[in-house]
Design a protein around this motif. Structure first.
Motif, PDB file in Angstrom:
ATOM      1  N   LYS A 113       1.316  98.426   5.771  1.00  0.00           N
ATOM      2  CA  LYS A 113       1.766  99.637   5.078  1.00  0.00           C
ATOM      3  C   LYS A 113       2.771 100.430   5.895  1.00  0.00           C
ATOM      4  O   LYS A 113       3.470 101.269   5.346  1.00  0.00           O
ATOM      5  CB  LYS A 113       0.558 100.535   4.749  1.00  0.00           C
ATOM      6  CG  LYS A 113      -0.431  99.874   3.825  1.00  0.00           C
ATOM      7  CD  LYS A 113       0.210  99.539   2.504  1.00  0.00           C
ATOM      8  CE  LYS A 113      -0.772  98.835   1.602  1.00  0.00           C
ATOM      9  NZ  LYS A 113      -0.144  98.325   0.403  1.00  0.00           N
ATOM     10  N   ARG A 114       2.841 100.175   7.205  1.00  0.00           N
ATOM     11  CA  ARG A 114       3.783 100.921   8.045  1.00  0.00           C
ATOM     12  C   ARG A 114       5.179 100.330   7.934  1.00  0.00           C
ATOM     13  O   ARG A 114       5.339  99.115   7.909  1.00  0.00           O
ATOM     14  CB  ARG A 114       3.342 100.877   9.508  1.00  0.00           C
ATOM     15  CG  ARG A 114       2.093 101.642   9.786  1.00  0.00           C
ATOM     16  CD  ARG A 114       1.822 101.793  11.240  1.00  0.00           C
ATOM     17  NE  ARG A 114       2.294 100.646  12.024  1.00  0.00           N
ATOM     18  CZ  ARG A 114       1.944 100.385  13.252  1.00  0.00           C
ATOM     19  NH1 ARG A 114       1.087 101.173  13.861  1.00  0.00           N
ATOM     20  NH2 ARG A 114       2.411  99.338  13.895  1.00  0.00           N
ATOM     21  N   PRO A 115       6.187 101.185   7.903  1.00  0.00           N
ATOM     22  CA  PRO A 115       7.567 100.669   7.855  1.00  0.00           C
ATOM     23  C   PRO A 115       8.050 100.268   9.252  1.00  0.00           C
ATOM     24  O   PRO A 115       7.627 100.843  10.257  1.00  0.00           O
ATOM     25  CB  PRO A 115       8.368 101.854   7.327  1.00  0.00           C
ATOM     26  CG  PRO A 115       7.588 103.048   7.749  1.00  0.00           C
ATOM     27  CD  PRO A 115       6.140 102.627   7.735  1.00  0.00           C
ATOM     28  N   GLY A 116       8.909  99.269   9.313  1.00  0.00           N
ATOM     29  CA  GLY A 116       9.538  98.869  10.561  1.00  0.00           C
ATOM     30  C   GLY A 116       8.592  98.321  11.596  1.00  0.00           C
ATOM     31  O   GLY A 116       8.652  98.686  12.765  1.00  0.00           O
ATOM     32  N   VAL A 117       7.700  97.455  11.208  1.00  0.00           N
ATOM     33  CA  VAL A 117       6.725  96.892  12.149  1.00  0.00           C
ATOM     34  C   VAL A 117       7.111  95.451  12.466  1.00  0.00           C
ATOM     35  O   VAL A 117       7.686  94.744  11.649  1.00  0.00           O
ATOM     36  CB  VAL A 117       5.285  97.000  11.600  1.00  0.00           C
ATOM     37  CG1 VAL A 117       5.227  97.099  10.159  1.00  0.00           C
ATOM     38  CG2 VAL A 117       4.378  95.939  12.057  1.00  0.00           C
ATOM     39  N   TYR A 118       6.803  95.064  13.695  1.00  0.00           N
ATOM     40  CA  TYR A 118       7.007  93.680  14.112  1.00  0.00           C
ATOM     41  C   TYR A 118       5.646  93.072  14.300  1.00  0.00           C
ATOM     42  O   TYR A 118       4.772  93.711  14.869  1.00  0.00           O
ATOM     43  CB  TYR A 118       7.783  93.617  15.432  1.00  0.00           C
ATOM     44  CG  TYR A 118       8.082  92.202  15.844  1.00  0.00           C
ATOM     45  CD1 TYR A 118       9.141  91.525  15.297  1.00  0.00           C
ATOM     46  CD2 TYR A 118       7.273  91.553  16.752  1.00  0.00           C
ATOM     47  CE1 TYR A 118       9.408  90.221  15.660  1.00  0.00           C
ATOM     48  CE2 TYR A 118       7.529  90.254  17.116  1.00  0.00           C
ATOM     49  CZ  TYR A 118       8.600  89.590  16.576  1.00  0.00           C
ATOM     50  OH  TYR A 118       8.857  88.307  16.928  1.00  0.00           O
ATOM     51  N   PRO A 119       5.344  91.900  13.880  1.00  0.00           N
ATOM     52  CA  PRO A 119       6.104  90.847  13.233  1.00  0.00           C
ATOM     53  C   PRO A 119       6.448  91.190  11.779  1.00  0.00           C
ATOM     54  O   PRO A 119       5.907  92.142  11.224  1.00  0.00           O
ATOM     55  CB  PRO A 119       5.193  89.637  13.300  1.00  0.00           C
ATOM     56  CG  PRO A 119       3.829  90.149  13.463  1.00  0.00           C
ATOM     57  CD  PRO A 119       3.959  91.492  14.124  1.00  0.00           C
ATOM     58  N   PRO A 120       7.314  90.391  11.166  1.00  0.00           N
ATOM     59  CA  PRO A 120       7.725  90.669   9.787  1.00  0.00           C
ATOM     60  C   PRO A 120       6.545  90.699   8.811  1.00  0.00           C
ATOM     61  O   PRO A 120       5.484  90.136   9.070  1.00  0.00           O
ATOM     62  CB  PRO A 120       8.663  89.509   9.455  1.00  0.00           C
ATOM     63  CG  PRO A 120       9.114  88.979  10.763  1.00  0.00           C
ATOM     64  CD  PRO A 120       8.002  89.239  11.730  1.00  0.00           C
ATOM     65  N   LYS A 121       6.772  91.353   7.707  1.00  0.00           N
ATOM     66  CA  LYS A 121       5.698  91.542   6.725  1.00  0.00           C
ATOM     67  C   LYS A 121       5.175  90.229   6.150  1.00  0.00           C
ATOM     68  O   LYS A 121       3.993  90.116   5.843  1.00  0.00           O
ATOM     69  CB  LYS A 121       6.161  92.462   5.604  1.00  0.00           C
ATOM     70  CG  LYS A 121       6.360  93.875   6.098  1.00  0.00           C
ATOM     71  CD  LYS A 121       6.488  94.835   4.953  1.00  0.00           C
ATOM     72  CE  LYS A 121       6.781  96.204   5.496  1.00  0.00           C
ATOM     73  NZ  LYS A 121       5.706  97.124   5.333  1.00  0.00           N
ATOM     74  N   GLN A 122       6.036  89.208   6.036  1.00  0.00           N
ATOM     75  CA  GLN A 122       5.571  87.916   5.517  1.00  0.00           C
ATOM     76  C   GLN A 122       4.532  87.306   6.460  1.00  0.00           C
ATOM     77  O   GLN A 122       3.547  86.729   6.017  1.00  0.00           O
ATOM     78  CB  GLN A 122       6.738  86.931   5.345  1.00  0.00           C
ATOM     79  CG  GLN A 122       7.738  87.321   4.293  1.00  0.00           C
ATOM     80  CD  GLN A 122       8.792  88.275   4.824  1.00  0.00           C
ATOM     81  OE1 GLN A 122       8.844  88.560   6.012  1.00  0.00           O
ATOM     82  NE2 GLN A 122       9.628  88.784   3.937  1.00  0.00           N
ATOM     83  N   VAL A 123       4.762  87.441   7.754  1.00  0.00           N
ATOM     84  CA  VAL A 123       3.824  86.913   8.746  1.00  0.00           C
ATOM     85  C   VAL A 123       2.520  87.696   8.688  1.00  0.00           C
ATOM     86  O   VAL A 123       1.429  87.111   8.735  1.00  0.00           O
ATOM     87  CB  VAL A 123       4.447  86.968  10.160  1.00  0.00           C
ATOM     88  CG1 VAL A 123       3.435  86.575  11.215  1.00  0.00           C
ATOM     89  CG2 VAL A 123       5.681  86.094  10.237  1.00  0.00           C
ATOM     90  N   LEU A 124       2.624  89.012   8.561  1.00  0.00           N
ATOM     91  CA  LEU A 124       1.413  89.835   8.465  1.00  0.00           C
ATOM     92  C   LEU A 124       0.619  89.521   7.201  1.00  0.00           C
ATOM     93  O   LEU A 124      -0.614  89.520   7.224  1.00  0.00           O
ATOM     94  CB  LEU A 124       1.777  91.317   8.497  1.00  0.00           C
ATOM     95  CG  LEU A 124       2.194  91.875   9.857  1.00  0.00           C
ATOM     96  CD1 LEU A 124       2.601  93.328   9.725  1.00  0.00           C
ATOM     97  CD2 LEU A 124       1.088  91.728  10.864  1.00  0.00           C
ATOM     98  N   LYS A 125       1.308  89.232   6.095  1.00  0.00           N
ATOM     99  CA  LYS A 125       0.609  88.870   4.855  1.00  0.00           C
ATOM    100  C   LYS A 125      -0.152  87.566   5.026  1.00  0.00           C
ATOM    101  O   LYS A 125      -1.288  87.432   4.564  1.00  0.00           O
ATOM    102  CB  LYS A 125       1.596  88.750   3.701  1.00  0.00           C
ATOM    103  CG  LYS A 125       2.092  90.072   3.188  1.00  0.00           C
ATOM    104  CD  LYS A 125       3.074  89.891   2.047  1.00  0.00           C
ATOM    105  CE  LYS A 125       3.659  91.209   1.613  1.00  0.00           C
ATOM    106  NZ  LYS A 125       4.648  91.054   0.545  1.00  0.00           N
ATOM    107  N   LYS A 126       0.460  86.587   5.703  1.00  0.00           N
ATOM    108  CA  LYS A 126      -0.223  85.308   5.938  1.00  0.00           C
ATOM    109  C   LYS A 126      -1.430  85.491   6.841  1.00  0.00           C
ATOM    110  O   LYS A 126      -2.490  84.907   6.598  1.00  0.00           O
ATOM    111  CB  LYS A 126       0.745  84.302   6.551  1.00  0.00           C
ATOM    112  CG  LYS A 126       1.742  83.758   5.584  1.00  0.00           C
ATOM    113  CD  LYS A 126       2.641  82.727   6.244  1.00  0.00           C
ATOM    114  CE  LYS A 126       3.705  82.235   5.285  1.00  0.00           C
ATOM    115  NZ  LYS A 126       4.587  81.243   5.907  1.00  0.00           N
TER     116      LYS A 126
END
Length: 63
Positions: free
Chosen positions: A27-40
């Motif tokens: 939910k936070r903007p500008g986070v590393y790793p990318p959102k696709q990786v976090l979703k997985k």
């Protein structure tokens, strides 16, 4: 068998906390790793959490 059920309940609680952490990071903007990786990662942890919780319920019912 009660020890195994309790162990699986504890593991599922720890994994649930990890899943919630990744959900908050999504939910936070500008986070590393990318959102696709976090979703997985979130989906993987949620799946493993569900499996451990299912094993815990089954082992507690039949012991």
């Amino acid at each position: 068998m009660k020890t195994a059920a309790m162990t699986f309940f504890i593991l599922s609680a720890i994994l649930l906390i990890g899943t919630l952490k990744y959900l908050v990071e999504l939910k936070r903007p500008g986070v590393y790793p990318p959102k696709q990786v976090l979703k997985k990662r979130t989906a993987g942890l949620a799946g493993i959490t569900f499996i451990f919780l299912l094993i815990a319920f089954i082992s507690s019912r039949f012991s």
